[in-house]
Every structure is written in C-alpha cells, then in structure tokens.
Design a protein around this motif. Structure first.
Motif, short mmCIF file in Angstrom:
data_model
loop_
_atom_site.label_atom_id
_atom_site.label_comp_id
_atom_site.label_asym_id
_atom_site.label_seq_id
_atom_site.Cartn_x
_atom_site.Cartn_y
_atom_site.Cartn_z
N ILE A 108 -0.90 -5.68 45.64
CA ILE A 108 -0.97 -4.73 44.52
C ILE A 108 -1.36 -3.35 45.01
O ILE A 108 -0.77 -2.34 44.62
N GLY A 109 -2.37 -3.28 45.88
CA GLY A 109 -2.92 -1.99 46.28
C GLY A 109 -1.96 -1.10 47.04
O GLY A 109 -1.89 0.10 46.79
N PHE A 110 -1.21 -1.67 47.99
CA PHE A 110 -0.39 -0.86 48.87
C PHE A 110 1.12 -1.00 48.63
O PHE A 110 1.91 -0.33 49.29
N ALA A 111 1.51 -1.84 47.70
CA ALA A 111 2.94 -2.04 47.44
C ALA A 111 3.55 -0.79 46.82
O ALA A 111 2.91 -0.10 46.02
N PRO A 112 4.79 -0.45 47.18
CA PRO A 112 5.47 0.67 46.52
C PRO A 112 5.68 0.36 45.05
O PRO A 112 5.73 -0.81 44.64
N TYR A 113 5.80 1.40 44.24
CA TYR A 113 5.99 1.22 42.80
C TYR A 113 7.35 0.58 42.53
O TYR A 113 8.36 0.96 43.11
N GLY A 114 7.37 -0.41 41.66
CA GLY A 114 8.62 -1.08 41.31
C GLY A 114 8.35 -2.36 40.55
O GLY A 114 7.20 -2.68 40.20
N GLU A 115 9.38 -3.12 40.28
CA GLU A 115 9.26 -4.33 39.47
C GLU A 115 8.36 -5.37 40.12
O GLU A 115 7.62 -6.09 39.45
N GLU A 116 8.43 -5.48 41.44
CA GLU A 116 7.60 -6.46 42.14
C GLU A 116 6.13 -6.13 41.99
O GLU A 116 5.29 -7.00 41.73
N TRP A 117 5.80 -4.84 42.13
CA TRP A 117 4.41 -4.41 41.97
C TRP A 117 3.94 -4.67 40.53
O TRP A 117 2.82 -5.14 40.30
#
Length: 489
Positions: A108-117
């Motif tokens: 959650i913290g470092f994931a790029p913005y998108g549907e997976e996040w």
C-alpha cells in the motif's frame, strides 16, 4: 573495443549535461546550483531540516542525477499539492530499496497509484482499520500495556535502568503483531521481542538507502550498484526482514490455524487467493501477502515507537510540562486505579494537547513518503513536469516561524485556543499526510501513542541516570533519550 564501451557508458552523462545547458521552456522553481552529472546529490543530506528551504523558498527544485525533485515547505504549497492537485500527485516513485521492502510494489505504502493499490488499501481499511475492527482490538492494546506496567514495576523495584527505545519498540511491536498477524511475540518460535528494534532499524535502512540506479539510467545505474557492492549490502539487510515476513506467512498457512474466529487480514487475503477464479481482474500473489505484512509491521511499529520515545524525551527535558500533564492525569483519574483503559483517554484534555505537540515537533516522517506527478501541474505559478518527485517537508512546515510562535520549543499550551489538528485537514500539521495517500492506520497509531503514554505517566515517575550521559544528551535538542530511571508512583 574498450574505448567504444567507455564511450557508450559516458554518452548518457554528456547528453544530460548538454540538455541542462539549454534554457527551459517552463517556469521552473528556484533551487541551489547543480553540479554536472550529479546535480544536487551532494546536498541530499541537507533535506530533512529547513536549511535549503530557507534559502530558496517553499517550492524548491533539485536534481539528483537524472531525477527531478521538488521540495514543498509551506502549508500553502502543501495544500496545493495534497488537496488541489491530489489526484495528479498521488503516485509513488520507484527506488531499489522500496522495491525490496514492498515486494516489487505489491503493498500500500509504496505502490504506484492505480486499481491494484485501491484494492489493497480498501482491504486494509475493511479488515484492519475499520471502526468495528478498531474497537474489537481494544483488549489487546490494554493487555499489552498492562504487561508493560508489570515489567516496568519489576525494574523499578530493582532500581535498574530502563532502555526507552527497546521497551517501547517491544510494546508497539507486540500490539501490532497480535492485532495484525495473531502473533504473540512473548512465546513465538521464530522471533523474540528483543529483536523487534533491530528489525525496525533494518527496515529504516532499506527505506533510506539510495542506490546509483535510483538516480541514473537503469542499466548504467545497476552496473554501478554492482561495482560498488550496494546490491550485496541491500540484499544482506533485507534477508533477515524477509525471513521474518516469510515465517509469519508460513504460520498463517498451517492447517491447524485456519479458524474463522481468529482470522486476521493475512488469513482473509489467503482465503481470497484460494477462491480466485480464472478471468478475475485482480489476483493476489505471495508478494501481495508479504507486501501487506511488511507495510503493517514497518509502518505500525516504527512510527508509533518513534513518537513515544520522543514524547518521553521531551517530557523529561521539560519538567513544567511533565508536572502539568501528570497533575491533570492524577486529578482526573485519581490515584487508586489498578489499570488504565482506553475510556480514560477521553477524560483528558491537556494530555491530548501534549500528544499533538509531539506530532508537530517530531513527525515520524520528517519528509512524507515521496509522491510522483502523473501529469504536468503548476504550484505557486511554477511548472512541475510529469514524473517529478515531490517531497513534502513536514518537519519544516511544522516549524515554520511564520505559522508557529517559538516553533522549536516544546509547548503544548500553543494548542489551548487552537483548532489546528493533525488529521490531514490542516496543512500546517501533517504527521500522517493528507489526501488519497493519508496513513490508513492513523486512528490506530494515535491510540497506541496515547494509551502507552498514559500508562507510563500514571503509574511511574521518571528521571535521568546518575552517570551524566543522559544529561549530555539533554543538551542536544536532536537526540532522543534512551536509558532512564523509572520509579513507581
């Protein structure tokens, strides 16, 4: 052949150098002078304090190798980024250290913005941070604090010194691991409570480690990482953390554990993974599971323990505030309580102002986790190109003399007639961030800090050891205390 390879290696450096000589078509923010090739990498260590922003203003441009970075250092510019342009600035840059700790950005913290996040964050809110879940974990928070009081009472009876850092890391680590992973550190087979602080330290090293490949083209940067040995050092630091996270996952995969009554967020994710069907738009992997474990452990333990340590440090340094806080606690709660409950927190006022002042003076993340622009934006009239990293200097904003009177002083009284809060709406105080990337565990973190402090202050008096080392640390405003004398009240 050797000359050709050398030419191919150096060509990108010359191209970027020539590019920087051309006048920009945009109105870029001001910033310190850049050296050829490396840009402002030699000034990287100056970022957390306020020195650079004092000279170049609240929107400052830096170049770290091939990477463009904008540092935001005022409440007005922070509001523009985190509120007005939140959707344009809510992705994350990718570095080698965060790639490791997030399991290839499956967290959650470092994931790029998108549907997976979005899916991962929604899951964490529902299964861990919802109001219902939060209240259901109350007994764990209170039990672990009761155990802390028991251990400190034994230390006080023996007149032995106590390590604040170790004690408070153990307290927070025990609570987080029980709540999130169903893991009791006091009788765990693969980790002991004394190792928590070391694991947190290793996670901080990973987050702060800068690699050549973070600032220069990937192939060239990775070659330099290999030559310098940085890759090997990074892997070594990460290996112990990875072993711990894998052990937590293995514990959840045991058949004997699969009990709905004691399921936690990792159990839920495993169940979802086992029930997935072909054609599902999103599929959980082991990296998602370990990324979630990593996020919860690192963010949950390090930030709350850091805040507790600084709170006790500032209270011991400032006897006036300590007396005022303890007088309120003893007057409000009486002298004969056998245990503290979370209901007691709602009866205190000045105590909560003291906690707010700690969040201001010592934000757990002096620089909020970096953001990355997904499109071209303007901040204060300056052009901020797409793929620019944005750093919110929460430390500088919380000590801005144009906003705060005597900003470097520990003074909870400043909030007596103030409506400023730390929950992401007031941009002069941002310990948990704001916008889409605000910390989802904010309520949990606040309660961990408040309940821990209330137990420490209600049952014990605190003093400095007689060897003089702590007194020397007291003179350094940037040094948190460690060894202290604890006395039963």
């Amino acid at each position: 052949m050797a000359m050709f390879l050398c030419f191919c290696f150096l060509l990108p450096f010359f191209l970027i150098f020539l590019k920087n000589l051309k006048p920009s078509k945009w109105k870029l923010p001001p910033g310190p002078k850049k050296l050829p090739i490396i840009g402002n990498l030699h000034q990287l260590h100056e970022l957390p304090p306020r020195s650079l922003s004092h000279n170049y203003g609240p929107v400052m441009l830096l170049r770290f190798g091939f990477v463009t970075v904008v540092v935001i250092s005022s409440k007005e510019t922070a509001e523009e980024v985190l509120k007005n342009h939140d959707i344009d600035c809510c992705s994350r840059p990718k570095t080698e250290g965060t790639r490791k700790i997030s399991y290839n950005f499956k967290d959650i913290g470092f994931a790029p913005y998108g549907e997976e996040w979005k899916m991962m964050r929604k899951l964490s809110v529902v299964e861990l941070f919802s109001s219902k879940k939060f209240h259901s974990f109350r007994y764990i928070r209170e039990e672990e604090n009761d155990l802390l009081v028991k251990k400190l009472s034994e230390a006080a009876s023996k007149q032995s010194l106590v390590s604040l850092k170790k004690t408070l890391h153990t307290l927070v680590g025990s609570i987080v691991c029980r709540i999130a992973f169903g893991l009791n550190l006091h009788d765990c087979e693969f980790i002991d409570e004394d190792s928590i602080m070391d694991l947190v330290h290793k996670s901080e090293l990973l987050e702060m480690t800068s690699m050549f490949s973070d600032f220069f083209p990937r192939g060239m940067g990775r070659l330099m990482d290999w030559i310098s040995g940085q890759n090997k050092r990074l892997d070594h630091v990460f290996s112990e953390l990875d072993t711990f996270f894998q052990n937590i996952l293995n514990d959840h995969l045991k058949p004997v554990r699969r009990d709905a009554e004691r399921s936690d967020i990792i159990d839920v994710m495993i169940d979802m993974m086992e029930q997935e069907k072909d054609g599902d738009s999103f599929k959980f992997t082991t990296d998602h599971l370990k990324g979630m474990i990593s996020d919860i452990f690192i963010a949950g333990v390090s930030t709350s323990a850091f805040t507790l340590i600084w709170a006790m440090t500032e209270l011991i340094r400032n006897p006036r505030v300590m007396r005022k806080v303890k007088d309120e606690i003893r007057t409000t709660l009486g002298d004969k309580k056998e245990r503290i409950t979370e209901e007691d927190l709602n009866k205190l006022h000045y105590f909560k102002l003291m906690v707010k002042e700690i969040f201001r003076l010592h934000p757990a993340a002096p620089l909020l986790l970096p953001r990355e622009t997904m499109s071209h934006i303007k901040i204060q009239g300056y052009d901020i190109p797409q793929k620019t990293q944005i750093l919110i200097n929460a430390y500088a904003i919380a000590r801005d003399p144009s906003v705060w009177k005597n900003p470097d002083e520990f003074d909870p009284d400043r909030f007596l007639d103030s409506s400023v809060d730390y929950k992401g709406v007031n941009f002069e105080l941002l310990p948990f961030g704001s916008g889409r990337r605000i910390c989802p565990g904010m309520a949990m973190g606040i309660t961990l800090v408040e309940l821990g402090l209330l137990n420490l202050l209600y049952f014990f008096d605190w003093g400095l050891p007689e060897n003089g080392e702590a007194e020397r640390n007291m003179k350094d405003k940037d040094s948190a205390l460690d060894l202290v004398q604890v006395i039963c009240h």
